[in-house]
Design a protein around this motif. Structure first.
Motif: not given
Length: 117
Positions: A1-17, A105-117
């Motif tokens: 449960m704590l891990k899930r709550l912390l995930g809201f504050f420390r979201s790692e992006p999903i990299r989409i090539e 949220k999305t961030v596009e860098k160098d032709g790839n996308l970072e997606l924050y879900v």
């Protein structure tokens, strides 16, 4: 449960090539997360006016899905159940009284996308 709550504050992006290949005015559906763990979802990626936007595939008004493919009038996502139209830039429904579609949220860098879900 704590891990899930912390995930809201420390979201790692999903990299989409290769997001640079995403065509203008077309919604492309991708699946992210782990459906077995209950974290899976479908997300629509849309390039509009040169920027990539990410919208949850689940329509906010009912148990329906926002359609992928070509945008209506070149700028709106559509839920085919009631023909509600959503602006990918804001998530706002533009032709009815309906809640906003969930955006990510999305961030596009160098032709790839970072997606924050």
């Amino acid at each position: 449960m704590l891990k899930r709550l912390l995930g809201f504050f420390r979201s790692e992006p999903i990299r989409i090539e290769g997001s640079s290949k995403l065509p203008e005015g077309v919604a492309h559906k991708i699946s992210v997360g782990d459906p077995v763990a209950g974290t899976g979802r479908d997300v629509l990626l849309v390039r509009l006016d040169g920027e990539v936007h990410a919208i949850d595939n689940q329509c906010p008004h009912a148990a329906a899905f926002i359609a992928d493919g070509a945008l209506v009038e070149g700028k709106f996502l559509v839920c085919p159940l009631h023909n509600y139209r959503f602006d990918p830039k804001t998530g706002n429904c533009v032709n009815a009284s309906c809640r906003k579609a969930r955006r990510y949220k999305t961030v596009e860098k160098d032709g790839n996308l970072e997606l924050y879900v």
